[in-house]
Design a protein around this motif. Structure first.
Motif, PDB file in Angstrom:
ATOM      1  N   ALA A 256       0.833  -1.208   0.000  1.00  0.00           N
ATOM      2  CA  ALA A 256       0.000   0.000   0.000  1.00  0.00           C
ATOM      3  C   ALA A 256       0.866   1.255   0.000  1.00  0.00           C
ATOM      4  O   ALA A 256       0.530   2.260  -0.644  1.00  0.00           O
ATOM      5  CB  ALA A 256      -0.926  -0.007   1.217  1.00  0.00           C
ATOM      6  N   GLY A 257       1.975   1.223   0.728  1.00  0.00           N
ATOM      7  CA  GLY A 257       2.879   2.369   0.747  1.00  0.00           C
ATOM      8  C   GLY A 257       3.524   2.601  -0.605  1.00  0.00           C
ATOM      9  O   GLY A 257       3.671   3.753  -1.055  1.00  0.00           O
ATOM     10  N   HIS A 258       3.913   1.540  -1.267  1.00  0.00           N
ATOM     11  CA  HIS A 258       4.492   1.667  -2.607  1.00  0.00           C
ATOM     12  C   HIS A 258       3.458   2.200  -3.596  1.00  0.00           C
ATOM     13  O   HIS A 258       3.784   2.987  -4.484  1.00  0.00           O
ATOM     14  CB  HIS A 258       5.029   0.310  -3.064  1.00  0.00           C
ATOM     15  N   GLU A 259       2.226   1.772  -3.448  1.00  0.00           N
ATOM     16  CA  GLU A 259       1.172   2.258  -4.330  1.00  0.00           C
ATOM     17  C   GLU A 259       0.861   3.723  -4.051  1.00  0.00           C
ATOM     18  O   GLU A 259       0.585   4.491  -4.977  1.00  0.00           O
ATOM     19  CB  GLU A 259      -0.087   1.409  -4.164  1.00  0.00           C
ATOM     20  N   GLU A 260       0.922   4.134  -2.776  1.00  0.00           N
ATOM     21  CA  GLU A 260       0.685   5.546  -2.468  1.00  0.00           C
ATOM     22  C   GLU A 260       1.762   6.421  -3.107  1.00  0.00           C
ATOM     23  O   GLU A 260       1.470   7.499  -3.634  1.00  0.00           O
ATOM     24  CB  GLU A 260       0.649   5.764  -0.954  1.00  0.00           C
ATOM     25  N   GLN A 261       3.013   5.960  -3.064  1.00  0.00           N
ATOM     26  CA  GLN A 261       4.085   6.695  -3.732  1.00  0.00           C
ATOM     27  C   GLN A 261       3.797   6.820  -5.226  1.00  0.00           C
ATOM     28  O   GLN A 261       3.895   7.911  -5.799  1.00  0.00           O
ATOM     29  CB  GLN A 261       5.425   5.991  -3.516  1.00  0.00           C
ATOM     30  N   ARG A 262       3.441   5.718  -5.857  1.00  0.00           N
ATOM     31  CA  ARG A 262       3.170   5.740  -7.294  1.00  0.00           C
ATOM     32  C   ARG A 262       2.022   6.683  -7.629  1.00  0.00           C
ATOM     33  O   ARG A 262       2.081   7.463  -8.585  1.00  0.00           O
ATOM     34  CB  ARG A 262       2.831   4.322  -7.777  1.00  0.00           C
ATOM     35  N   ARG A 263       0.970   6.643  -6.814  1.00  0.00           N
ATOM     36  CA  ARG A 263      -0.194   7.479  -7.051  1.00  0.00           C
ATOM     37  C   ARG A 263       0.163   8.963  -6.898  1.00  0.00           C
ATOM     38  O   ARG A 263      -0.332   9.808  -7.653  1.00  0.00           O
ATOM     39  CB  ARG A 263      -1.306   7.081  -6.084  1.00  0.00           C
ATOM     40  N   CYS A 264       1.017   9.279  -5.921  1.00  0.00           N
ATOM     41  CA  CYS A 264       1.458  10.668  -5.744  1.00  0.00           C
ATOM     42  C   CYS A 264       2.276  11.132  -6.948  1.00  0.00           C
ATOM     43  O   CYS A 264       2.143  12.276  -7.394  1.00  0.00           O
ATOM     44  CB  CYS A 264       2.278  10.803  -4.464  1.00  0.00           C
ATOM     45  N   TYR A 265       3.107  10.241  -7.477  1.00  0.00           N
ATOM     46  CA  TYR A 265       3.851  10.563  -8.695  1.00  0.00           C
ATOM     47  C   TYR A 265       2.871  10.887  -9.826  1.00  0.00           C
ATOM     48  O   TYR A 265       3.026  11.891 -10.536  1.00  0.00           O
ATOM     49  CB  TYR A 265       4.722   9.372  -9.108  1.00  0.00           C
ATOM     50  N   GLU A 266       1.880  10.021 -10.001  1.00  0.00           N
ATOM     51  CA  GLU A 266       0.947  10.209 -11.111  1.00  0.00           C
ATOM     52  C   GLU A 266       0.162  11.502 -10.966  1.00  0.00           C
ATOM     53  O   GLU A 266      -0.059  12.225 -11.950  1.00  0.00           O
ATOM     54  CB  GLU A 266      -0.007   9.022 -11.212  1.00  0.00           C
ATOM     55  N   ALA A 267      -0.234  11.825  -9.753  1.00  0.00           N
ATOM     56  CA  ALA A 267      -1.004  13.057  -9.538  1.00  0.00           C
ATOM     57  C   ALA A 267      -0.169  14.282  -9.879  1.00  0.00           C
ATOM     58  O   ALA A 267      -0.672  15.235 -10.494  1.00  0.00           O
ATOM     59  CB  ALA A 267      -1.488  13.115  -8.096  1.00  0.00           C
ATOM     60  N   PHE A 268       1.099  14.281  -9.478  1.00  0.00           N
ATOM     61  CA  PHE A 268       1.967  15.413  -9.826  1.00  0.00           C
ATOM     62  C   PHE A 268       2.123  15.515 -11.334  1.00  0.00           C
ATOM     63  O   PHE A 268       2.018  16.609 -11.910  1.00  0.00           O
ATOM     64  CB  PHE A 268       3.339  15.263  -9.162  1.00  0.00           C
ATOM     65  N   MET A 269       2.396  14.387 -11.983  1.00  0.00           N
ATOM     66  CA  MET A 269       2.590  14.400 -13.430  1.00  0.00           C
ATOM     67  C   MET A 269       1.359  14.935 -14.155  1.00  0.00           C
ATOM     68  O   MET A 269       1.467  15.779 -15.051  1.00  0.00           O
ATOM     69  CB  MET A 269       2.924  12.988 -13.923  1.00  0.00           C
ATOM     70  N   ARG A 270       0.193  14.449 -13.775  1.00  0.00           N
ATOM     71  CA  ARG A 270      -1.041  14.901 -14.436  1.00  0.00           C
ATOM     72  C   ARG A 270      -1.293  16.382 -14.178  1.00  0.00           C
ATOM     73  O   ARG A 270      -1.790  17.103 -15.058  1.00  0.00           O
ATOM     74  CB  ARG A 270      -2.227  14.075 -13.945  1.00  0.00           C
ATOM     75  N   THR A 271      -0.990  16.825 -12.992  1.00  0.00           N
ATOM     76  CA  THR A 271      -1.244  18.219 -12.627  1.00  0.00           C
ATOM     77  C   THR A 271      -0.358  19.176 -13.406  1.00  0.00           C
ATOM     78  O   THR A 271      -0.823  20.216 -13.885  1.00  0.00           O
ATOM     79  CB  THR A 271      -1.020  18.422 -11.121  1.00  0.00           C
ATOM     80  N   TRP A 272       0.922  18.847 -13.555  1.00  0.00           N
ATOM     81  CA  TRP A 272       1.889  19.807 -14.072  1.00  0.00           C
ATOM     82  C   TRP A 272       2.326  19.549 -15.504  1.00  0.00           C
ATOM     83  O   TRP A 272       3.067  20.366 -16.070  1.00  0.00           O
ATOM     84  CB  TRP A 272       3.102  19.857 -13.153  1.00  0.00           C
ATOM     85  N   ASN A 273       1.890  18.437 -16.113  1.00  0.00           N
ATOM     86  CA  ASN A 273       2.226  18.221 -17.519  1.00  0.00           C
ATOM     87  C   ASN A 273       1.672  19.354 -18.376  1.00  0.00           C
ATOM     88  O   ASN A 273       0.606  19.905 -18.101  1.00  0.00           O
ATOM     89  CB  ASN A 273       1.649  16.888 -18.013  1.00  0.00           C
ATOM     90  N   ASN A 274       2.435  19.689 -19.420  1.00  0.00           N
ATOM     91  CA  ASN A 274       2.006  20.715 -20.380  1.00  0.00           C
ATOM     92  C   ASN A 274       1.733  22.056 -19.709  1.00  0.00           C
ATOM     93  O   ASN A 274       0.766  22.751 -20.040  1.00  0.00           O
ATOM     94  CB  ASN A 274       0.759  20.238 -21.145  1.00  0.00           C
ATOM     95  N   THR A 275       2.589  22.405 -18.753  1.00  0.00           N
ATOM     96  CA  THR A 275       2.504  23.704 -18.089  1.00  0.00           C
ATOM     97  C   THR A 275       3.755  24.490 -18.462  1.00  0.00           C
ATOM     98  O   THR A 275       4.835  24.245 -17.909  1.00  0.00           O
ATOM     99  CB  THR A 275       2.418  23.542 -16.560  1.00  0.00           C
ATOM    100  N   PRO A 276       3.661  25.433 -19.407  1.00  0.00           N
ATOM    101  CA  PRO A 276       4.872  26.097 -19.914  1.00  0.00           C
ATOM    102  C   PRO A 276       5.611  26.928 -18.876  1.00  0.00           C
ATOM    103  O   PRO A 276       6.788  27.233 -19.054  1.00  0.00           O
ATOM    104  CB  PRO A 276       4.336  26.977 -21.050  1.00  0.00           C
ATOM    105  N   GLN A 277       4.938  27.294 -17.790  1.00  0.00           N
ATOM    106  CA  GLN A 277       5.612  28.075 -16.746  1.00  0.00           C
ATOM    107  C   GLN A 277       6.630  27.248 -15.960  1.00  0.00           C
ATOM    108  O   GLN A 277       7.448  27.801 -15.222  1.00  0.00           O
ATOM    109  CB  GLN A 277       4.590  28.660 -15.767  1.00  0.00           C
ATOM    110  N   VAL A 278       6.576  25.936 -16.102  1.00  0.00           N
ATOM    111  CA  VAL A 278       7.492  25.051 -15.374  1.00  0.00           C
ATOM    112  C   VAL A 278       8.767  24.859 -16.194  1.00  0.00           C
ATOM    113  O   VAL A 278       8.743  24.308 -17.286  1.00  0.00           O
ATOM    114  CB  VAL A 278       6.837  23.691 -15.071  1.00  0.00           C
ATOM    115  N   GLY A 279       9.869  25.316 -15.642  1.00  0.00           N
ATOM    116  CA  GLY A 279      11.161  25.198 -16.324  1.00  0.00           C
ATOM    117  C   GLY A 279      11.938  23.961 -15.944  1.00  0.00           C
ATOM    118  O   GLY A 279      13.036  23.739 -16.456  1.00  0.00           O
ATOM    119  N   GLY A 280      11.381  23.146 -15.045  1.00  0.00           N
ATOM    120  CA  GLY A 280      12.090  21.928 -14.693  1.00  0.00           C
ATOM    121  C   GLY A 280      11.445  21.187 -13.539  1.00  0.00           C
ATOM    122  O   GLY A 280      10.789  21.786 -12.683  1.00  0.00           O
ATOM    123  N   VAL A 281      11.645  19.872 -13.534  1.00  0.00           N
ATOM    124  CA  VAL A 281      11.162  18.990 -12.463  1.00  0.00           C
ATOM    125  C   VAL A 281      12.291  18.026 -12.114  1.00  0.00           C
ATOM    126  O   VAL A 281      12.786  17.303 -12.983  1.00  0.00           O
ATOM    127  CB  VAL A 281       9.922  18.189 -12.897  1.00  0.00           C
TER     128      VAL A 281
END
Length: 326
Positions: A256-281
């Motif tokens: 469950a902890g590993h899945e929570e990490q993965r889900r947090c990764y996915e949420a960040f990616m979906r939130t910030w993908n295709n955001t031109p103001q972001v110069g790096g991750v």
């Protein structure tokens, strides 16, 4: 190497020891390149005894020599990785729970004089190694009110280093930093509270990010500099979404902890993908430990989050090779 005007998509690596550092560098940097990253953020510490100490120093057992740094940078560049160098201050003998964001030396003029020498040591090394970005500090919250001192530090760095400059602000303290106009990239960590209970759904995480993103982009519009997320990460622990900064939250590895990490990764990616103001991750972090199902640290190695990260890097690589519209 990718051109410097492209966003930085990478992984962080902390150097804690100089023992066999060149061979370790070949392994770590090779693994980071294999992930598909185009950047590595290398963090290395100088040590202050506690928050009230009057001095700090570079430990040769922790910090590579100038010659070793050049080999490390060469290995990174040979692997197609741009380099962000982030010198930091750590407390070697903190009193209680104090940390570098609470530094209160006896004399601030003396402290900043030492810090300027510390930073210029790394700036000269970064210039010699053609490092693409140098961070002038990380999460030094209590120092940030001394704006004129910071501006002087940055001016002195610019005299010896010609690359881009950033500063890594704490995720909850970036708005009060008043020297962003002297830097090229607005750096910040991203340890926002995203839930109140362990194992939140993806939808819960996405909803939590919405007001954070709106606020950040509204502020960024005023500052006018690209955002660089210097630390994006969650430990693979149940409850990582509640206190992402707290890697002691639940020190046990569970599916469950590993899945929570993965889900947090996915949420960040979906939130910030295709955001031109972001110069790096920059994802936090990659180390030499095996990772896998028994690991509960931040590293994604051998966990569901690694597969997601590889896909994300591949998407960024594909996007970078596509011709831009005129």
């Amino acid at each position: 190497l990718p051109t410097d005007d492209r966003p930085y998509h990478g992984v962080a690596w902390q150097i804690h020891s100089t023992h066999d550092i060149i061979n370790i560098s070949r392994t770590i940097l090779g693994e980071i390149a294999d992930l598909g990253a185009d950047t590595v953020l290398i963090s290395n510490a100088g040590y202050q005894e506690h928050a009230g100490s009057d001095s700090f120093q570079i430990d040769p057992k922790v910090t590579p020599s100038p010659a070793e740094w050049q080999q490390i940078f060469d290995i990174a560049h040979q692997n197609g990785l741009r380099v962000i160098l982030m010198p930091i201050i750590l407390l070697s003998n903190p009193r209680g729970n104090e940390w570098r964001g609470q530094i209160q030396p006896p004399n601030w003029d003396d402290w900043f004089e030492q810090y300027s020498r510390f930073l210029n040591h790394f700036a000269r090394i970064a210039e010699a190694g053609k490092v693409e970005v140098l961070s002038v500090g990380s999460e030094l919250v209590s120092t940030e009110r001394y704006v004129d001192k910071w501006r002087r530090v940055i001016r002195e760095v610019r005299q010896v280093y010609s690359g881009k400059l950033t500063y890594s602000a704490n995720w909850d303290h970036y708005k009060v930093v008043e020297f962003w106009d002297d830097l090229d990239l607005v750096g910040m960590t991203s340890y926002y509270k995203l839930s109140n209970t362990p194992n939140p759904s993806l939808d819960t995480l996405l909803e939590a990010w919405k007001p954070i993103k709106r606020g950040l982009l509204k502020w960024q519009e005023e500052i006018g500099k690209p955002l660089l997320f210097t630390e994006v990460g969650w430990a693979s622990q149940e409850g990582a979404s509640i206190e992402p900064w707290n890697y002691y939250y639940k020190q046990s590895a569970t599916p469950a902890g590993h899945e929570e990490q993965r889900r947090c990764y996915e949420a960040f990616m979906r939130t910030w993908n295709n955001t031109p103001q972001v110069g790096g991750v920059i994802w936090w972090e990659w180390t030499g430990v095996p990772g896998g199902k028994d690991d509960y640290s931040y590293i994604p190695k051998g966990k569901p989050a690694e597969r997601l990260l590889r896909e994300w890097f591949a998407d960024k690589r594909r996007a970078a090779t596509q011709p831009t519209e005129k």
